[in-house]
Scaffold this motif. Sequence first.
Motif, PDB file in Angstrom:
ATOM      1  N   ALA A 194       3.734 -24.150  51.443  1.00  0.00           N
ATOM      2  CA  ALA A 194       4.356 -25.456  51.193  1.00  0.00           C
ATOM      3  C   ALA A 194       3.504 -26.584  51.767  1.00  0.00           C
ATOM      4  CB  ALA A 194       5.762 -25.489  51.781  1.00  0.00           C
ATOM      5  N   SER A 195       2.921 -26.376  52.941  1.00  0.00           N
ATOM      6  CA  SER A 195       2.078 -27.405  53.556  1.00  0.00           C
ATOM      7  C   SER A 195       0.773 -27.579  52.787  1.00  0.00           C
ATOM      8  CB  SER A 195       1.772 -27.031  55.010  1.00  0.00           C
ATOM      9  OG  SER A 195       2.958 -26.965  55.781  1.00  0.00           O
ATOM     10  N   TYR A 196       0.193 -26.478  52.330  1.00  0.00           N
ATOM     11  CA  TYR A 196      -1.056 -26.563  51.569  1.00  0.00           C
ATOM     12  C   TYR A 196      -0.871 -27.318  50.256  1.00  0.00           C
ATOM     13  CZ  TYR A 196      -4.016 -23.416  54.355  1.00  0.00           C
ATOM     14  OH  TYR A 196      -4.790 -22.851  55.338  1.00  0.00           O
ATOM     15  N   LEU A 197       0.349 -27.278  49.715  1.00  0.00           N
ATOM     16  CA  LEU A 197       0.615 -27.918  48.428  1.00  0.00           C
ATOM     17  C   LEU A 197       1.468 -29.175  48.577  1.00  0.00           C
ATOM     18  CD1 LEU A 197       1.263 -24.717  46.262  1.00  0.00           C
ATOM     19  CD2 LEU A 197      -0.822 -26.080  46.409  1.00  0.00           C
ATOM     20  N   ASP A 198       1.729 -29.584  49.831  1.00  0.00           N
ATOM     21  CA  ASP A 198       2.435 -30.827  50.142  1.00  0.00           C
ATOM     22  C   ASP A 198       3.747 -30.957  49.377  1.00  0.00           C
ATOM     23  OD1 ASP A 198       2.866 -33.257  51.404  1.00  0.00           O
ATOM     24  OD2 ASP A 198       1.847 -34.403  49.837  1.00  0.00           O
ATOM     25  N   ILE A 199       4.625 -29.983  49.554  1.00  0.00           N
ATOM     26  CA  ILE A 199       5.906 -30.037  48.851  1.00  0.00           C
ATOM     27  C   ILE A 199       7.061 -29.921  49.837  1.00  0.00           C
ATOM     28  CG2 ILE A 199       5.032 -29.141  46.659  1.00  0.00           C
ATOM     29  CD1 ILE A 199       6.005 -26.405  47.458  1.00  0.00           C
ATOM     30  N   PHE A 201      11.008 -28.536  50.077  1.00  0.00           N
ATOM     31  CA  PHE A 201      11.803 -27.563  49.345  1.00  0.00           C
ATOM     32  C   PHE A 201      13.089 -27.263  50.093  1.00  0.00           C
ATOM     33  CE2 PHE A 201       9.254 -25.296  52.383  1.00  0.00           C
ATOM     34  CZ  PHE A 201      10.016 -24.221  52.796  1.00  0.00           C
ATOM     35  N   ARG A 202      14.083 -26.822  49.339  1.00  0.00           N
ATOM     36  CA  ARG A 202      15.377 -26.457  49.923  1.00  0.00           C
ATOM     37  C   ARG A 202      15.559 -24.944  49.954  1.00  0.00           C
ATOM     38  NH1 ARG A 202      19.550 -27.214  47.358  1.00  0.00           N
ATOM     39  NH2 ARG A 202      18.663 -27.553  45.285  1.00  0.00           N
ATOM     40  N   ARG A 203      15.168 -24.281  48.881  1.00  0.00           N
ATOM     41  CA  ARG A 203      15.416 -22.851  48.768  1.00  0.00           C
ATOM     42  C   ARG A 203      14.166 -22.055  49.113  1.00  0.00           C
ATOM     43  NH1 ARG A 203      20.339 -21.957  47.022  1.00  0.00           N
ATOM     44  NH2 ARG A 203      21.406 -23.477  45.719  1.00  0.00           N
ATOM     45  N   SER A 204      14.381 -20.823  49.548  1.00  0.00           N
ATOM     46  CA  SER A 204      13.262 -19.972  49.933  1.00  0.00           C
ATOM     47  C   SER A 204      13.562 -18.537  49.546  1.00  0.00           C
ATOM     48  CB  SER A 204      13.017 -20.061  51.446  1.00  0.00           C
ATOM     49  OG  SER A 204      14.026 -19.351  52.153  1.00  0.00           O
ATOM     50  N   VAL A 205      12.634 -17.645  49.874  1.00  0.00           N
ATOM     51  CA  VAL A 205      12.793 -16.229  49.573  1.00  0.00           C
ATOM     52  C   VAL A 205      14.043 -15.658  50.249  1.00  0.00           C
ATOM     53  CG1 VAL A 205      11.312 -15.511  51.487  1.00  0.00           C
ATOM     54  CG2 VAL A 205      11.526 -14.034  49.498  1.00  0.00           C
ATOM     55  N   VAL A 206      14.456 -16.246  51.360  1.00  0.00           N
ATOM     56  CA  VAL A 206      15.640 -15.765  52.080  1.00  0.00           C
ATOM     57  C   VAL A 206      16.896 -15.879  51.218  1.00  0.00           C
ATOM     58  CG1 VAL A 206      17.155 -16.211  54.060  1.00  0.00           C
ATOM     59  CG2 VAL A 206      14.677 -16.208  54.357  1.00  0.00           C
ATOM     60  N   ASP A 207      16.944 -16.879  50.346  1.00  0.00           N
ATOM     61  CA  ASP A 207      18.136 -17.083  49.515  1.00  0.00           C
ATOM     62  C   ASP A 207      18.362 -15.945  48.530  1.00  0.00           C
ATOM     63  OD1 ASP A 207      19.121 -19.825  50.313  1.00  0.00           O
ATOM     64  OD2 ASP A 207      17.050 -20.297  49.814  1.00  0.00           O
ATOM     65  N   LEU A 208      17.323 -15.131  48.296  1.00  0.00           N
ATOM     66  CA  LEU A 208      17.460 -14.001  47.370  1.00  0.00           C
ATOM     67  C   LEU A 208      17.667 -12.680  48.104  1.00  0.00           C
ATOM     68  CD1 LEU A 208      14.584 -14.825  44.837  1.00  0.00           C
ATOM     69  CD2 LEU A 208      17.033 -15.266  44.566  1.00  0.00           C
ATOM     70  N   ALA A 209      17.526 -12.696  49.439  1.00  0.00           N
ATOM     71  CA  ALA A 209      17.489 -11.441  50.199  1.00  0.00           C
ATOM     72  C   ALA A 209      18.791 -10.658  50.128  1.00  0.00           C
ATOM     73  CB  ALA A 209      17.128 -11.726  51.657  1.00  0.00           C
ATOM     74  N   LEU A 219      17.211 -16.302  39.936  1.00  0.00           N
ATOM     75  CA  LEU A 219      15.797 -16.390  40.277  1.00  0.00           C
ATOM     76  C   LEU A 219      15.269 -17.803  40.036  1.00  0.00           C
ATOM     77  CD1 LEU A 219      13.359 -14.684  41.217  1.00  0.00           C
ATOM     78  CD2 LEU A 219      12.849 -14.291  38.794  1.00  0.00           C
ATOM     79  N   ALA A 220      15.648 -18.376  38.900  1.00  0.00           N
ATOM     80  CA  ALA A 220      15.185 -19.732  38.568  1.00  0.00           C
ATOM     81  C   ALA A 220      15.674 -20.752  39.589  1.00  0.00           C
ATOM     82  CB  ALA A 220      15.655 -20.108  37.165  1.00  0.00           C
ATOM     83  N   ASP A 221      16.877 -20.559  40.117  1.00  0.00           N
ATOM     84  CA  ASP A 221      17.420 -21.485  41.109  1.00  0.00           C
ATOM     85  C   ASP A 221      16.647 -21.441  42.416  1.00  0.00           C
ATOM     86  OD1 ASP A 221      19.361 -22.407  39.404  1.00  0.00           O
ATOM     87  OD2 ASP A 221      20.950 -21.103  40.168  1.00  0.00           O
ATOM     88  N   ALA A 222      16.054 -20.293  42.745  1.00  0.00           N
ATOM     89  CA  ALA A 222      15.347 -20.145  44.016  1.00  0.00           C
ATOM     90  C   ALA A 222      13.881 -20.551  43.932  1.00  0.00           C
ATOM     91  CB  ALA A 222      15.443 -18.697  44.500  1.00  0.00           C
ATOM     92  N   VAL A 223      13.349 -20.617  42.720  1.00  0.00           N
ATOM     93  CA  VAL A 223      11.929 -20.890  42.519  1.00  0.00           C
ATOM     94  C   VAL A 223      11.686 -22.403  42.471  1.00  0.00           C
ATOM     95  CG1 VAL A 223      10.106 -20.788  40.771  1.00  0.00           C
ATOM     96  CG2 VAL A 223      11.326 -18.715  41.421  1.00  0.00           C
ATOM     97  N   ALA A 235       8.295 -19.268  51.873  1.00  0.00           N
ATOM     98  CA  ALA A 235       8.805 -18.722  53.125  1.00  0.00           C
ATOM     99  C   ALA A 235       9.848 -19.679  53.693  1.00  0.00           C
ATOM    100  CB  ALA A 235       7.655 -18.534  54.113  1.00  0.00           C
ATOM    101  N   PRO A 236      10.792 -19.179  54.488  1.00  0.00           N
ATOM    102  CA  PRO A 236      11.832 -20.056  55.030  1.00  0.00           C
ATOM    103  C   PRO A 236      11.258 -21.073  56.012  1.00  0.00           C
ATOM    104  CG  PRO A 236      11.937 -17.889  56.050  1.00  0.00           C
ATOM    105  CD  PRO A 236      10.953 -17.778  54.931  1.00  0.00           C
ATOM    106  N   ALA A 237      11.851 -22.263  56.036  1.00  0.00           N
ATOM    107  CA  ALA A 237      11.417 -23.287  56.986  1.00  0.00           C
ATOM    108  C   ALA A 237      11.703 -22.852  58.417  1.00  0.00           C
ATOM    109  CB  ALA A 237      12.119 -24.612  56.671  1.00  0.00           C
ATOM    110  N   GLU A 238      12.778 -22.078  58.610  1.00  0.00           N
ATOM    111  CA  GLU A 238      13.106 -21.538  59.933  1.00  0.00           C
ATOM    112  C   GLU A 238      12.576 -20.108  59.995  1.00  0.00           C
ATOM    113  OE1 GLU A 238      15.546 -22.269  57.700  1.00  0.00           O
ATOM    114  OE2 GLU A 238      15.914 -24.370  58.219  1.00  0.00           O
ATOM    115  N   GLY A 239      11.480 -19.911  60.724  1.00  0.00           N
ATOM    116  CA  GLY A 239      10.794 -18.622  60.736  1.00  0.00           C
ATOM    117  C   GLY A 239      11.657 -17.458  61.144  1.00  0.00           C
ATOM    118  N   GLU A 240      12.644 -17.722  62.031  1.00  0.00           N
ATOM    119  CA  GLU A 240      13.480 -16.609  62.490  1.00  0.00           C
ATOM    120  C   GLU A 240      14.316 -16.014  61.360  1.00  0.00           C
ATOM    121  OE1 GLU A 240      15.775 -20.448  63.284  1.00  0.00           O
ATOM    122  OE2 GLU A 240      13.717 -19.719  63.432  1.00  0.00           O
ATOM    123  N   ARG A 241      14.521 -16.759  60.289  1.00  0.00           N
ATOM    124  CA  ARG A 241      15.314 -16.248  59.175  1.00  0.00           C
ATOM    125  C   ARG A 241      14.534 -15.225  58.340  1.00  0.00           C
ATOM    126  NH1 ARG A 241      18.564 -19.835  55.382  1.00  0.00           N
ATOM    127  NH2 ARG A 241      19.591 -17.804  55.182  1.00  0.00           N
TER     128      ARG A 241
END
Length: 411
Positions: A194-199, A201-209, A219-223, A235-241
């Motif tokens: 996300a930082s490399y592409l300057d974006i 985001f709200r959703r992450s891979v965790v939302d599908l776990a 899937l479309a909602d999470a992408v 990846a989630p903004a909160e690493g512990e998740r």
Amino acid sequence: MPTRILPAGADPDAVRSLVTLLSQLPDAEPQPPVGDSTQLVDTLAHLAAESMDELPEVVVVHERIGPVPALELIREVALRFPAVGVILVTTDASPGLFSAAMDSGARGLVALPLSYEELASRVQAVAQWSTGVRRHLGHGADVFGGAGGTVVTVSGAKGGAGATLTAIQLALAAQASGRPTALVDLDLQTGDIASYLDIQFRRSVVDLAAIADISPRVLADAVFRHDTGLALLLAPAEGERGEEVTDRAARQIVSALRSRYEVVVVDCGAQLSGAGAAVVEMADTALLVTTPDVISVRAAKRTVRMWDRLQIRKGEETTVVVNRHTRHTEIQPALVQRITGTALARTAVPANFKELQAVVDAGRVHELDSRSSVKQALWALAGELGLVKAGEGGHRAGPGRGTVGFRRRKE
């Protein structure tokens, strides 16, 4: 129109009885049965490669099938071939198994001994469902109807080796060549795509776990859809998740992406997690990025040995990419290959951070100048890996030697 039904089971007598009963159903067209899970997936993949319309409407899986257990097989079929309805035939018709079968993606369950009425009713309902799904997909956008996309994992021998930049540029090259591409950040604690592409985001891979059935809509909602056309699963903004993404969840998520995109590139970072290990194991190509220095090459060797000990991936099935290569360094790509016992990408990425610094600092690595030697090398690597369409990967290859590993046979 007849309903095409593909029976699958390891017990010849049970399958023979099933085929006999299926052939008596009205408008049924039983296909030659398959005897194990590998043959079933390969048969469906072959048919899907021709056209989604060639796939059977219904697959009937007998509980006695292997080597992959029936429920795991059903999950894979449902994820990779979402327009195929799967029915499980089993002696256990308990509510618990019914629920587990539905969670795995089955569209129905039929109890043994077989009843003509029950089988006919279930096949008819599943065939109607399959027809409806195909009608919907036929008018949808961004649907990949192939046999399943190519999955490439990119791992770093150690932090800072260049895995994230490599993953991003490989995905950009594939997308630019006209192949629908997803880029996944599975560096769950410290992922930085996300930082490399300057974006934002709200959703992450965790939302599908925690989702048992990842539908195309879910899937479309999470992408996140990037301006370049890349589909990003971050990846989630909160690493512990990141701990919420188990190995099973990672397999399911990547399988869902594979069924929707021609190319799936996964940044696994430098730290091995259960989720990362699962995806490296299932990948068609697993890249390990190292720099040509003693510390990084030793780390690459440790990683390869660990993957082998844990039966994640054999050394010869891993492809090392040498980053920050110069002709004057003592450690050359051929030596890296000998030390690690891996395959070696022919393309080495040159050491030229000055080309990268401005776009990295701005978080705009997708705007890296096409004249950049680093970009040319990474896009040439994409061509070497077969990620770009023919004629699109024409950047000059770097000076590395050796051969990239062949695409891994799906188990």
